[in-house]
Each structure stands twice: as C-alpha cells, then as structure tokens.
Design a protein around this motif. Sequence first.
Motif, short mmCIF file in Angstrom:
data_model
loop_
_atom_site.label_atom_id
_atom_site.label_comp_id
_atom_site.label_asym_id
_atom_site.label_seq_id
_atom_site.Cartn_x
_atom_site.Cartn_y
_atom_site.Cartn_z
N ARG A 269 0.84 -1.20 0.00
CA ARG A 269 0.00 0.00 0.00
C ARG A 269 0.87 1.24 0.00
N GLU A 271 0.05 5.23 0.80
CA GLU A 271 -1.02 6.11 1.26
C GLU A 271 -1.08 7.38 0.43
N GLY A 272 -2.30 7.80 0.07
CA GLY A 272 -2.49 9.01 -0.72
C GLY A 272 -2.15 10.26 0.06
N PRO A 276 -6.44 9.97 1.33
CA PRO A 276 -5.96 8.63 1.64
C PRO A 276 -7.07 7.61 1.81
N THR A 279 -9.17 4.81 -2.83
CA THR A 279 -8.17 3.81 -3.21
C THR A 279 -8.28 3.43 -4.68
N SER A 331 -4.90 6.87 -2.35
CA SER A 331 -4.06 5.75 -1.97
C SER A 331 -4.03 4.70 -3.08
#
Length: 519
Positions: A269, A271-272, A276, A279, A331
């Motif tokens: 993963r 994270e944005g 976040p 997805t 994300s």
Amino acid sequence: MRHVQVLASDAFEGRAPATPGEEKTVAYLVEEFRKAGVEPGGEDGGWIQSVPLVRARVEGPVKAVLRTGGRTRVLANGEDLTLQTLSPVDRVDVVDAPLVFVGFGISAPERGWDDYKGADLAGKIAVVLINDPDFETAEPGAFDGRAVTYHGRWTYKYEELARRGALGALIVHETAPAAYGWDTVRSSGLSPLFDIPREDAAREHTLLRGWMQRALAESLFDAAGLDFGREKARAQTAEFKPVALGDARLSASFDVVRDEVVTRNVIGRLEGAQRPDETVIYSAHWDAYGIGEPDAGGDGIRHGAVDNATGVAAVLELARLFAQGPRPRRSLMFIALTAEEKGLQGASYYVAHPLAPLETTAAVLNIEMLSPDGPTRDIASWGKGRVSLEQDLRRTAEAAGRSYSPDPNLEAGFFYRADHFAFARAGVPAITIGAGLDRVDGGVASGQALRDRYFADCYHRPCDRWSPEWDVRGQVQDVDLLYALGRGIADGDGWPAWEDGSEFKAVRARSTDARAAAP
C-alpha cells in the motif's frame, strides 16, 4: 524479467496454492514489495491477507460406467470425461443415475429464457452445453450474439444446476464455444478443486460435476435415438424443453480427500497524499497450476510464465515506480491475488473482506498475460465492460501514440474469467488489461497467430515457461501505460463509473448512496 524468471522457475513448482510453491512465492512477493518501498497493506499491519479455502481432490482411481441401449461402456477419466466434486463427502458413489439434456442450462427471466420449464432434476445428471445459445446462430438473439454473457460460463452452469437440485452436471466440451481445447479441460479436471468454506456446501454444489468430450455426447445422443446437432439447434431457441437421453444411466465412484487450507493474498500500500481514504487497486494473480502430468519432454511443472508471472511482475514494478515518484492524491494498493485459477477465490475473498472500503475504491486495474512477443501498437482490455475505465485506457494509449483495442474475442468470455470480475460484481469499476494484438513486427495477423498458438499449445501447461528469447519491449511499453493510467485516476477528481447497460451500475449506485448516507 527477473521477476518472471524467478516466479516461473522450476524451484517455484508452478505456484499452486497450499503447496511449497506458494511458500516460496509469498516469501518472494513480500520481500519484493518491501524492497519496492511500499508499506504493508495486509491484515494487522502485515503484508498478508489470509484466505481460508476448502480443498477437494480425487484420491485413487475414478470408475465410470455408462449403460445405454443394452450396452455397457467403461469411461476413462481424463480421456472420455473428467469427474470431480465439491460436495462435502469423502466418497462419491453414483449408481445408474439417469441422464437428461438441459440445453444451455440457463434460467434468465430478464431475457425471456428458461431452459428448465419446471423439469425435476432430483437424482439425475444434467448434460449441458457450454457458452450461450447465440454463439453459433446466424443472427443475434437474446444473448448478445457471440459476446458471451455470464450465463455461458461453466461456473454459472454448475451454480444453476445445484440450485435446480441436480445430482450431477456434465458439460459438453467443444473447443470453439469453450475457448480452449480438451487438454486444458483435462489439466484442470485432474487438479484439486478449491472453494470457500460453506455451511451449506451440499446445497451449493451438485454431488458430481465435470466435462465430457463431444464425441461421447454424440454417441450418447445416438443411442437415445437423437441427433446431437439437431438437439443443439433446438436448444438455441427459447422453446427448448429438457429431454431424457433414452435409457442412459451413469455410475461413478471415487474417493475424495477434503481439507481446509489457508492460502494468501499479498498486499502493498502507498497512502495518498490528499485523499488517503480513496483507493485505486492494481492487481494480478500469482497462482498457476502447480505440478501435473509430464509433457513429451518430461516436464510436469506448469510454470505459468505468461499466465500470470508477467502480471505479477508488472504489479511489483508499478509498486516500485509509484514509491519512487510523487505521492499520489488517492491511496494505491498493489495486490498479488491467490487462487484465480481455482475460480477467482482470492479476489472473491478480498471483496467479501476488503482491507479498504469498496464504496471508496475508485477503480481496480487488473493485469493479465503480457506478451513475450515484442511491442504492439495497441493495448487491450478483456471483454466488454461498459465501464468508463475503457475510455480512460483509450485516452492514455492515444496520448502515448498508441491505440486501444476492445477485446476482439468476446465469445471467449474473458470478462468473466479474470479477478476484476469479483470486484465488478460488488459494483467497483474494474477491468483486466492485457497485451494488444497489433504487433509492430507483423501486425494483427501475426499477433493473432502467436496468441492462438499459445492457447493451443501452452495455456495451463508446462510449456508456458520463461525463455531468454522473449522480446519484452512490449511488456515495458504496457507497464508504462499502466503507470500513466493509474496515475491519472489516483490524481484525478472524478470517479470511474459503469455505463448504461452495465449490470453493475445499480450495485455501485447502492453502495454510493450508502456512503453518502453514512454519518
């Protein structure tokens, strides 16, 4: 290519779930995600999502005897037919079960179609055709012409016949409607089956299931005074009614070993930076078919190099690229899914137990079978998804000076044969992306010939192996495109969506409404 070469090597034993090959595969994927620089995206802060499955394998010989027209014929498992079960039993004993032809085995009231007409299938074995009624008709009918619907898939046939209470289900194999030859059916039919654990497995599955060669079906119909071709033509009409296959009776017996296993999805993963909780998923299945019968050269390892070490390699590289670049706004999840070859089990389990909410998952970009045959002018997606992602892929390809090719082989039903379908059924916009056919060196004719040769000779068989002669320039181009496509979705403000005519649009709308109504 290092990823493909390792994953498809003899040491990984064909990457079958719940084998030593899985242990090596999962360890490799975890280490490569860690080296790529992404964070763990699995359960409890780790890299893994455990996927519990029931494994059922035939133990010892399979005895099958057909009695019809006063004659007895001993059938060879793997040659005349394949027999298996997912029913919760340790032995199958079927004695003189009558056989009944149910056409395509479809119940679709929304299309004005019912092959069953109230027939009682209790205690009977249904003989059913693969694909849809329209596949070989001159004009399109209720089932979208040659573009197969889910009703044409073998999974649907088994599901519907279990709902109808049939004792067994035997699908008639024909290469064109099935989209693969008998060798592929045989390979799958002699391998263990996997299923999610079910409290009501006896109701969800027929006691007996499998395929039969067309030649066997023809002889069965002949003995009943029927012509297979004429009965098949009758089944292509809405007026079809089930017909008993004379006095035909099938007896079958074999032992079954059932156990519960745990296989694994491997998840990274990123994270944005700004959103976040939203997805975008890149996925590919890591599993192949493990070790089977040796080929002419003595190799029994079904390496799964094209299918699908290439897809997994792409996901690993995409994870590395995104981790090294600017942090995306949404994300990203990078998922190597298990047990796709066993019925999309890893993807289905993720959908039932998502590690990011499905209603805030913007898109799933699944990757399958990148080409070892050099660069193409185009890139393709599987099936006709009726989803905006197809147009996003088109725009991304054109921006790179390439083109997008819709699936040229809709009759193969690829939309229903890849992991993105599990997400689509839950409403998440999803596509599977694969290689195009328009080779820079040779054009579409050359690309089609190479693909046809792969499916005829190597699909799910030992010769799907890595070779130093591969020309991987096309795979590099495709991964570049996949990066640009995912970057655009992850950084964009819009939400991919199902288009009018999609059976998944209403499902997405319900989940979106629920998200909006949540406190």
